[in-house]
Design a protein around this motif. Structure first.
Motif, short mmCIF file in Angstrom:
data_model
loop_
_atom_site.label_atom_id
_atom_site.label_comp_id
_atom_site.label_asym_id
_atom_site.label_seq_id
_atom_site.Cartn_x
_atom_site.Cartn_y
_atom_site.Cartn_z
N UNK B 70 0.83 -1.20 0.00
CA UNK B 70 0.00 0.00 0.00
C UNK B 70 0.87 1.25 0.00
N UNK B 71 0.54 2.20 -0.84
CA UNK B 71 1.20 3.51 -0.78
C UNK B 71 0.11 4.57 -0.76
N UNK B 72 0.18 5.41 0.22
CA UNK B 72 -0.88 6.41 0.37
C UNK B 72 -1.34 6.42 1.81
N UNK B 73 -2.40 7.17 2.05
CA UNK B 73 -2.85 7.29 3.43
C UNK B 73 -3.33 5.92 3.94
N UNK B 74 -2.68 5.39 4.99
CA UNK B 74 -2.95 4.02 5.44
C UNK B 74 -4.41 3.82 5.86
N UNK B 75 -5.04 4.87 6.35
CA UNK B 75 -6.40 4.68 6.86
C UNK B 75 -7.37 4.28 5.74
N UNK B 76 -6.93 4.49 4.50
CA UNK B 76 -7.82 4.19 3.39
C UNK B 76 -7.82 2.71 3.01
N UNK B 77 -6.87 1.98 3.58
CA UNK B 77 -6.68 0.60 3.13
C UNK B 77 -7.81 -0.31 3.59
#
Lengths: 541, 131, 120
Positions: B70-77
């Motif tokens: 994952x790359x990006x804001x982790x809360x979105x995962x």
């Protein structure tokens, strides 16, 4: 798969297979993916039905293979379109004039046959680029200077056959004018050599170009009478030094005297290519940076009185010209002194500024960071910075351009009239004008001035339609004024040639008679610069 | 919401359709593609000033196990681990797009997360958001 | 909120079907120097004509990436082979199409090997 006009799939397949026998399977390109590589990247008809596209391409390695290709094409009635390096961008690129033609890609014929540093000439094949020829000269340390157009990937042969131009001394800037001797293959597959090359054993093919009898070389330029496979070019001996100096004159009305004196110096071979400018209008009125000039032009073309006032208010000279001298140090310094004296005698208030002085040739590491490669005969691609993405065009960088260079007499009045015509025509089409009362001419060709329009092209049909309308109107307007557009894209060649209408288009009718005799089936480059074979001529007015 | 399937020339989809639309109105792009297609699209999207905001690389490991990078804001995962390739994918990604804070500054590291482009990674699919 | 979804099962851009030997990054540099460096090289005159900041390709990529990625192609570590091939064969903005008689398929493979030599 596209097919040549009036050629069945079966016949075309047979022709392709015979092309393959001539050059080898590897060098016949007929898949859609491969043929797409012969599109004109800057086409003003991109993706529209009128875009000129090839049906196939064939790439010979030598003159014998060219002869075989021409014979096959003649037998099957296949239109063929020779290209040398295929980099004639803005003037059609690698794409044919007639859709469905088979492109004869001469890029593999890339031998520099000879460079003579004592008699100062080169003999090359069509696939040789300016980069290739330059590298050949550098690797051997030969004492000659090239004259190059801006983009170095072009072919000396292809460029000169479309009347291309460069930047050094006048005899060399005219690339066709500085050629000496050529070899070409006729539509029937015969090899012809011109000038002294017609005499077996002659050692002066590149020294004397007239031979005996008519000089027919001109028939091979901007035309379709044969496929040029070799060509000689006269080169300038490497000058010992390069010196520049800039002359400025104070008033708007001084342009006339400036032009006359520059013409005197050029025609006396005392200076290289002069470069005009206008300090008063510094920056011009580019698309992104409107200046006081735009205000000046708000109410139409300003009177001379208003222009003189404008110059005074700017506090800068109205006009400048940079002179460029090539030769031994004593000579270039004396030439610059003589030029200063002559301008000083003729224009009140003329002033002078010394510029660059370099000993030639410059070493390679210094050249890499030298911004003036073209005037030093060094090929580059730096000109593409003019169209590359920049902060102003970030979201929509230019995708191509169609250039229109109008040739004018070397008179101040003609320059102003042409700038005004261009400016008013641009405005008529809702395009911000790039021309203004301080527009200066380009002196590529020493005996005439050029006022240039660079019309953008896109991979967008609606925007291209606007560009075409503007370009076409500019051709009309130039012709109304007697200014010839010296070179154009296949999309506009018929229109341009129709302007040469003296005595009911006698020139074109003469060329057509030649075409019928030399290439009766009309297989070589049908339609190039308006010369169509008899079978396709009916639509012409 | 527009849905496009790339089965041939990505250039056609971009130049023929997406670029014009996005120049008129910018809307987030989201999708499921392989890495190479995504790289091409990412380069093209820069021309309309849109960049990678979030990506999940679905790597198939030996034995068929799926690993997510994952790359990006982790809360979105959250919720992305069971992405399908049918409607549920669209719904899940739409939910991600709704939760992205587009006003926050762009994380350059996401843009640099591209390859590798070797044969073994051809099976890697990436779920992504470009805005 | 409007969203556009792009689905692609596979990249379908051409692969190196004709490459017989494994590509050579060393030869790729030779080809790159000849065909690409005049626009994409690192060394440029300090003041380019018409205000460009560097060679045309490098300058354009500098504007495009705004420092987020290197403008000099040889410094990139993330280029996709398919993208290099697409741009070389299709052209992009002012960069025109490059034909196979100029840069052959195997030479293009070599250029790709060179430009991706430092990829992660």
């Amino acid at each position: 798969m596209a097919l040549p006009p009036n050629v069945s799939e079966e016949v075309f397949a047979s022709a392709l297979s015979e092309f393959a026998q001539a050059v080898g399977d590897e060098w016949v390109f007929s898949s859609d993916e491969d043929v797409a590589l012969y599109r004109d990247s800057y086409s003003i008809y991109w993706d529209e039905p009128e875009e000129r596209v090839a049906s196939a391409a064939v790439a010979p390695a030598n003159v014998e293979e060219v002869q075989q290709i021409v014979r096959v094409a003649n037998r099957y009635g296949i239109p063929i379109y020779p290209i040398s390096t295929g980099r004639n961008l803005t003037y059609g690129g690698a794409a044919p004039t007639l859709s469905g033609s088979v492109v004869v890609d001469l890029k593999r014929m890339n031998r520099v046959l000879e460079v003579d540093e004592d008699r100062h000439f080169a003999l090359v094949e069509p696939g040789v680029s300016y980069f290739d020829l330059y590298n050949y000269i550098q690797e051997r340390g030969l004492n000659v200077m090239l004259d190059v157009p801006d983009p170095g990937w072009g072919s000396p042969i292809g460029n000169s056959l479309d009347h291309g131009v460069g930047y050094t001394m006048s005899p060399y800037r005219d690339h066709f004018g500085s050629h000496c001797g050529m070899e070409f293959v006729t539509a029937e597959g015969e090899v012809v050599r011109t000038g002294n090359g017609a005499m077996p054993g002659s050692e002066s093919w590149q020294d004397y170009r007239y031979g005996v009898g008519p000089m027919i070389d001109g028939l091979l330029a901007q035309s379709n009478f044969g496929i040029v496979t070799k060509m000689g070019f006269w080169l300038m001996p490497m000058p010992e030094t390069f010196l520049t100096g800039t002359v400025t004159v104070p008033r708007y009305g001084d342009f006339d005297a400036l032009v006359k004196e520059v013409s005197y110096l050029e025609d006396s071979f005392l200076t290289g290519m002069p470069s005009f400018g206008s300090p008063a209008a510094r920056g011009g009125i580019g698309r992104q940076a409107p200046t006081q000039l735009a205000e000046l032009m708000q109410d139409g073309w300003p009177s001379v009185e208003r222009l003189e006032d404008f110059v005074s208010a700017q506090g800068r000279p109205a006009w400048s010209v940079e002179l460029r001298f090539y030769g031994p140090e004593e000579v270039v310094r004396a030439s610059w002194e003589a030029a200063k004296r002559r301008f000083g005698d003729r224009v009140a208030g003329a002033s002078f500024e010394d510029g660059d002085f370099w000993r030639l040739p410059l070493p390679a590491d210094e050249l890499a960071t030298n911004p003036r490669k073209a005037v030093l005969g060094v090929p580059a691609l730096e000109i593409f910075a003019t169209m590359a993405r920049n902060p102003q065009t970030n979201e929509a960088p230019l995708e191509g351009h169609a250039d229109l260079f109008a040739f004018l007499p070397r008179k101040a009045e003609a320059v102003h009239d042409a700038a005004r015509m261009m400016s008013e025509t641009y405005s008529e089409f809702g395009t911000p004008p790039a021309h203004h009362p301080f527009s200066t001419p380009i002196n590529f060709y020493s005996r005439a001035f050029i006022v240039a329009a660079i019309v953008p092209t896109w991979r967008d049909a609606a925007k291209n339609a606007q560009s075409r309308a503007l370009y076409s109107r500019l051709i009309d307007r130039c012709a109304e004024n007697g200014w010839i557009v010296y070179r154009t894209n296949p999309a506009f060649q018929d229109q341009l040639v129709s302007k040469l209408s003296f005595n009911n288009n006698a020139l074109l009718r003469f060329e057509e008679k030649l075409k019928d005799g030399i290439d009766p089936k009309g297989i070589i480059s049908p339609g190039r610069y308006g010369i169509w074979p008899a079978s396709m001529r009916s639509g012409r007015a | 919401m527009g849905v496009s399937e790339v089965s041939g020339d990505l250039g056609q989809l971009w130049y023929g359709e997406l670029r014009g639309q996005l120049r008129r109105t910018k809307v987030p792009l989201t999708g499921l593609t392989d890495r190479a297609t995504l790289f091409c699209l990412e380069e093209l999207a820069r021309d309309v000033d849109m960049k990678m905001r979030f990506r999940v690389d679905r790597v198939v490991e030996q034995g068929g196990r799926i690993r997510h990078e994952v790359a990006g804001q982790p809360r979105l995962v959250t919720g992305l681990h069971d992405l399908g390739t049918d409607e549920s994918f669209g719904n899940a990604m739409a939910s991600v797009v709704r939760r992205i804070d587009f006003s926050s500054s762009r994380d350059v590291r996401i843009q640099r997360r591209t390859g590798p482009f070797h044969n073994a990674s051809e099976r890697v699919l990436v779920a992504w958001v470009i805005a | 909120m409007r969203v556009t979804i792009v689905m692609a099962a596979l990249a379908v851009l051409a692969t190196a079907a004709f490459a017989q030997d494994s590509p050579s990054a060393d030869n790729g540099k030779v080809v790159f120097d000849k065909w690409c460096t005049p626009c994409h090289g690192a060394v440029a005159p300090p003041e380019m004509p018409f205000g460009g900041d560097g060679l045309p390709g490098t300058s354009a990529l500098g504007v495009k990436y705004r420092g987020e990625l290197p403008a000099v192609l040889e410094e990139r570590t993330d280029l996709a082979p398919e993208f290099i091939e697409t741009v070389v064969r299709g052209g992009l903005f002012g960069m025109p199409i490059t034909r196979k008689t100029e840069v052959s398929e195997s030479e293009l493979e070599d250029v790709i090997a060179y430009l991706t030599r430092n990829n992660n």
